[in-house]
Write a protein that holds these residues in place. Structure first.
Motif, PDB file in Angstrom:
ATOM      1  N   LEU A  80      10.317   6.513  12.827  1.00 12.12           N
ATOM      2  CA  LEU A  80       9.547   5.660  12.015  1.00 12.12           C
ATOM      3  C   LEU A  80       8.784   6.293  10.904  1.00 12.12           C
ATOM      4  CD1 LEU A  80       8.386   2.777  11.806  1.00 12.12           C
ATOM      5  CD2 LEU A  80       6.815   3.225  13.696  1.00 12.12           C
ATOM      6  N   LEU A  81       7.978   7.264  10.983  1.00  9.56           N
ATOM      7  CA  LEU A  81       7.163   8.037  10.419  1.00  9.56           C
ATOM      8  C   LEU A  81       7.929   8.480   9.093  1.00  9.56           C
ATOM      9  CD1 LEU A  81       4.275   9.464   9.487  1.00  9.56           C
ATOM     10  CD2 LEU A  81       5.523  11.442  10.316  1.00  9.56           C
ATOM     11  N   LEU A  82       9.229   8.795   9.145  1.00  7.79           N
ATOM     12  CA  LEU A  82      10.167   9.352   8.126  1.00  7.79           C
ATOM     13  C   LEU A  82      10.448   8.109   7.285  1.00  7.79           C
ATOM     14  CD1 LEU A  82      11.989  12.179   9.515  1.00  7.79           C
ATOM     15  CD2 LEU A  82      10.132  12.396   7.869  1.00  7.79           C
ATOM     16  N   SER A  83      10.766   7.014   7.943  1.00  7.74           N
ATOM     17  CA  SER A  83      11.307   5.843   7.304  1.00  7.74           C
ATOM     18  C   SER A  83      10.044   5.128   6.531  1.00  7.74           C
ATOM     19  CB  SER A  83      11.919   4.871   8.177  1.00  7.74           C
ATOM     20  OG  SER A  83      10.924   4.472   9.311  1.00  7.74           O
ATOM     21  N   VAL A  84       8.747   5.051   7.199  1.00  8.07           N
ATOM     22  CA  VAL A  84       7.655   4.537   6.153  1.00  8.07           C
ATOM     23  C   VAL A  84       7.546   5.439   4.978  1.00  8.07           C
ATOM     24  CG1 VAL A  84       5.142   4.122   6.284  1.00  8.07           C
ATOM     25  CG2 VAL A  84       6.819   3.322   8.249  1.00  8.07           C
ATOM     26  N   LEU A  85       7.460   6.694   5.188  1.00 13.38           N
ATOM     27  CA  LEU A  85       7.119   7.724   4.158  1.00 13.38           C
ATOM     28  C   LEU A  85       8.238   7.655   3.024  1.00 13.38           C
ATOM     29  CD1 LEU A  85       5.700  10.217   3.034  1.00 13.38           C
ATOM     30  CD2 LEU A  85       7.376  11.758   4.381  1.00 13.38           C
ATOM     31  N   GLU A  86       9.586   7.402   3.334  1.00 17.66           N
ATOM     32  CA  GLU A  86      10.488   7.157   2.412  1.00 17.66           C
ATOM     33  C   GLU A  86      10.359   5.880   1.534  1.00 17.66           C
ATOM     34  OE1 GLU A  86      15.429   7.411   3.103  1.00 17.66           O
ATOM     35  OE2 GLU A  86      14.487   5.981   4.310  1.00 17.66           O
ATOM     36  N   LEU A  87      10.087   4.877   2.396  1.00 20.19           N
ATOM     37  CA  LEU A  87       9.709   3.784   1.502  1.00 20.19           C
ATOM     38  C   LEU A  87       8.523   3.885   0.749  1.00 20.19           C
ATOM     39  CD1 LEU A  87      10.413   0.578   1.155  1.00 20.19           C
ATOM     40  CD2 LEU A  87       8.855   0.180   2.937  1.00 20.19           C
ATOM     41  N   VAL A  88       7.655   4.521   0.917  1.00 19.87           N
ATOM     42  CA  VAL A  88       6.212   4.357   0.173  1.00 19.87           C
ATOM     43  C   VAL A  88       6.728   5.534  -0.894  1.00 19.87           C
ATOM     44  CG1 VAL A  88       4.187   5.707  -0.049  1.00 19.87           C
ATOM     45  CG2 VAL A  88       4.583   4.404   1.920  1.00 19.87           C
ATOM     46  N   VAL A  89       7.467   6.708  -0.820  1.00 21.15           N
ATOM     47  CA  VAL A  89       8.036   7.371  -2.032  1.00 21.15           C
ATOM     48  C   VAL A  89       8.818   6.533  -2.791  1.00 21.15           C
ATOM     49  CG1 VAL A  89       9.447   9.623  -2.491  1.00 21.15           C
ATOM     50  CG2 VAL A  89       7.696   9.563  -0.570  1.00 21.15           C
ATOM     51  N   ILE A  90       9.711   5.909  -2.431  1.00 12.99           N
ATOM     52  CA  ILE A  90      10.478   5.083  -3.204  1.00 12.99           C
ATOM     53  C   ILE A  90       9.993   4.122  -4.028  1.00 12.99           C
ATOM     54  CG2 ILE A  90      12.609   3.395  -3.234  1.00 12.99           C
ATOM     55  CD1 ILE A  90      13.373   6.327  -2.466  1.00 12.99           C
ATOM     56  N   LEU A  91       8.788   3.352  -3.324  1.00 12.71           N
ATOM     57  CA  LEU A  91       7.977   2.309  -4.132  1.00 12.71           C
ATOM     58  C   LEU A  91       7.202   3.014  -5.148  1.00 12.71           C
ATOM     59  CD1 LEU A  91       6.648   0.202  -1.206  1.00 12.71           C
ATOM     60  CD2 LEU A  91       8.158  -0.586  -2.964  1.00 12.71           C
ATOM     61  N   ILE A  92       6.641   4.373  -5.038  1.00 10.10           N
ATOM     62  CA  ILE A  92       5.972   4.753  -5.887  1.00 10.10           C
ATOM     63  C   ILE A  92       6.890   5.366  -7.275  1.00 10.10           C
ATOM     64  CG2 ILE A  92       4.730   7.219  -6.483  1.00 10.10           C
ATOM     65  CD1 ILE A  92       3.591   6.925  -3.645  1.00 10.10           C
ATOM     66  N   ILE A  93       7.980   5.817  -6.690  1.00  9.52           N
ATOM     67  CA  ILE A  93       8.841   6.480  -7.916  1.00  9.52           C
ATOM     68  C   ILE A  93       9.396   4.984  -8.643  1.00  9.52           C
ATOM     69  CG2 ILE A  93      11.110   7.214  -8.579  1.00  9.52           C
ATOM     70  CD1 ILE A  93      10.610   9.128  -6.141  1.00  9.52           C
ATOM     71  N   SER A  94       9.827   3.873  -7.846  1.00  8.31           N
ATOM     72  CA  SER A  94      10.109   2.600  -8.749  1.00  8.31           C
ATOM     73  C   SER A  94       8.909   2.235  -9.598  1.00  8.31           C
ATOM     74  CB  SER A  94      10.570   1.582  -7.699  1.00  8.31           C
ATOM     75  OG  SER A  94      11.477   2.081  -7.141  1.00  8.31           O
ATOM     76  N   ALA A  95       7.685   2.277  -9.032  1.00  5.73           N
ATOM     77  CA  ALA A  95       6.649   1.307  -9.690  1.00  5.73           C
ATOM     78  C   ALA A  95       6.245   2.361 -11.086  1.00  5.73           C
ATOM     79  CB  ALA A  95       5.246   1.565  -8.709  1.00  5.73           C
ATOM     80  N   ILE A  96       6.478   3.417 -10.944  1.00  3.14           N
ATOM     81  CA  ILE A  96       6.027   4.395 -12.266  1.00  3.14           C
ATOM     82  C   ILE A  96       7.334   4.326 -13.338  1.00  3.14           C
ATOM     83  CG2 ILE A  96       6.199   6.743 -13.016  1.00  3.14           C
ATOM     84  CD1 ILE A  96       4.868   7.565 -10.322  1.00  3.14           C
ATOM     85  N   SER A  97       8.483   4.141 -12.828  1.00  2.00           N
ATOM     86  CA  SER A  97       9.759   3.715 -13.487  1.00  2.00           C
ATOM     87  C   SER A  97       9.623   2.562 -14.174  1.00  2.00           C
ATOM     88  CB  SER A  97      10.955   3.904 -12.724  1.00  2.00           C
ATOM     89  OG  SER A  97      11.989   3.701 -13.535  1.00  2.00           O
ATOM     90  N   PHE A  98       9.322   1.538 -13.639  1.00  2.00           N
ATOM     91  CA  PHE A  98       8.997   0.203 -14.039  1.00  2.00           C
ATOM     92  C   PHE A  98       8.059   0.045 -15.154  1.00  2.00           C
ATOM     93  CE2 PHE A  98      11.028  -1.448  -9.906  1.00  2.00           C
ATOM     94  CZ  PHE A  98      12.192  -1.546 -10.712  1.00  2.00           C
ATOM     95  N   ILE A  99       6.673   0.985 -15.016  1.00  2.00           N
ATOM     96  CA  ILE A  99       5.556   1.112 -15.802  1.00  2.00           C
ATOM     97  C   ILE A  99       6.359   1.389 -17.216  1.00  2.00           C
ATOM     98  CG2 ILE A  99       3.645   2.298 -16.709  1.00  2.00           C
ATOM     99  CD1 ILE A  99       2.774   1.802 -13.518  1.00  2.00           C
ATOM    100  N   PHE A 100       7.055   2.620 -17.041  1.00  3.83           N
ATOM    101  CA  PHE A 100       7.648   3.316 -18.273  1.00  3.83           C
ATOM    102  C   PHE A 100       8.682   2.260 -18.966  1.00  3.83           C
ATOM    103  CE2 PHE A 100       6.970   7.535 -16.461  1.00  3.83           C
ATOM    104  CZ  PHE A 100       6.047   8.073 -17.682  1.00  3.83           C
ATOM    105  N   LEU A 101       9.378   1.407 -17.966  1.00  6.94           N
ATOM    106  CA  LEU A 101      10.323   0.465 -18.735  1.00  6.94           C
ATOM    107  C   LEU A 101       9.553  -0.594 -19.618  1.00  6.94           C
ATOM    108  CD1 LEU A 101      12.902  -0.133 -15.996  1.00  6.94           C
ATOM    109  CD2 LEU A 101      13.444   0.906 -18.030  1.00  6.94           C
ATOM    110  N   LEU A 102       8.418  -0.765 -18.890  1.00  5.52           N
ATOM    111  CA  LEU A 102       7.595  -2.080 -19.619  1.00  5.52           C
ATOM    112  C   LEU A 102       7.021  -1.504 -21.046  1.00  5.52           C
ATOM    113  CD1 LEU A 102       5.887  -3.863 -16.612  1.00  5.52           C
ATOM    114  CD2 LEU A 102       7.578  -4.521 -18.157  1.00  5.52           C
ATOM    115  N   GLU A 103       6.663  -0.183 -21.056  1.00  6.65           N
ATOM    116  CA  GLU A 103       6.127   0.425 -22.102  1.00  6.65           C
ATOM    117  C   GLU A 103       7.231   0.683 -23.165  1.00  6.65           C
ATOM    118  OE1 GLU A 103       2.950   1.406 -22.902  1.00  6.65           O
ATOM    119  OE2 GLU A 103       2.360   0.536 -21.010  1.00  6.65           O
ATOM    120  N   ALA A 104       8.509   1.188 -22.770  1.00  8.61           N
ATOM    121  CA  ALA A 104       9.335   1.240 -23.486  1.00  8.61           C
ATOM    122  C   ALA A 104      10.000  -0.015 -24.481  1.00  8.61           C
ATOM    123  CB  ALA A 104      10.510   1.887 -22.741  1.00  8.61           C
TER     124      ALA A 104
END
Length: 124
Positions: free
Chosen positions: A99-123
């Motif tokens: 459970l800890l690893l799956s939550v950690l995995e989701l949080v990491v994926i959300l952070i990376i995706s959010a940063i990427s979407f910010i870059f996409l909006l700026e681009a």
């Protein structure tokens, strides 16, 4: 090897869905993005630029992280000794770590995706 709990599987599938959506959104808008995009920001202004193909790194890195953590979750073994753990049983110890690893995995994926979407909006 023990199967993850239902809630862990929900987190895993959510992570997979986010990575797939990330690939799909980037695929859909890729042709509309300029050839040169900001790759680093200092304060509020970009200070480094690169080709738009670098945008593919974020979903690829997300997918690799997702696969590695998912593989580890499914291959998680029983700890050698439960003396130093809070859990009462081996099964509970494994389920908690999954459970800890799956939550950690989701949080990491959300952070990376959010940063990427910010870059996409700026681009755009």
């Amino acid at each position: 090897m023990m199967k993850p709990s239902k809630i862990s599987v929900v987190f895993l599938y959510s992570s997979f869905a986010i990575v797939i959506i990330h690939f799909l959104i980037l695929s859909i808008i890729f042709n509309k993005i300029p050839e040169t995009v900001p790759t680093h920001y200092s304060g509020s202004n970009p200070d480094a630029f690169g080709p738009k193909n670098t945008l593919w790194l974020e979903p690829i890195i997300s997918a690799i992280i997702l696969l590695l953590i998912s593989f580890y979750i499914y291959k998680l073994k029983t700890p050698n000794s439960l003396d130093s753990y809070l859990e009462n049983s081996e099964e509970e110890a494994i389920k908690n770590r999954q459970l800890l690893l799956s939550v950690l995995e989701l949080v990491v994926i959300l952070i990376i995706s959010a940063i990427s979407f910010i870059f996409l909006l700026e681009a755009r």
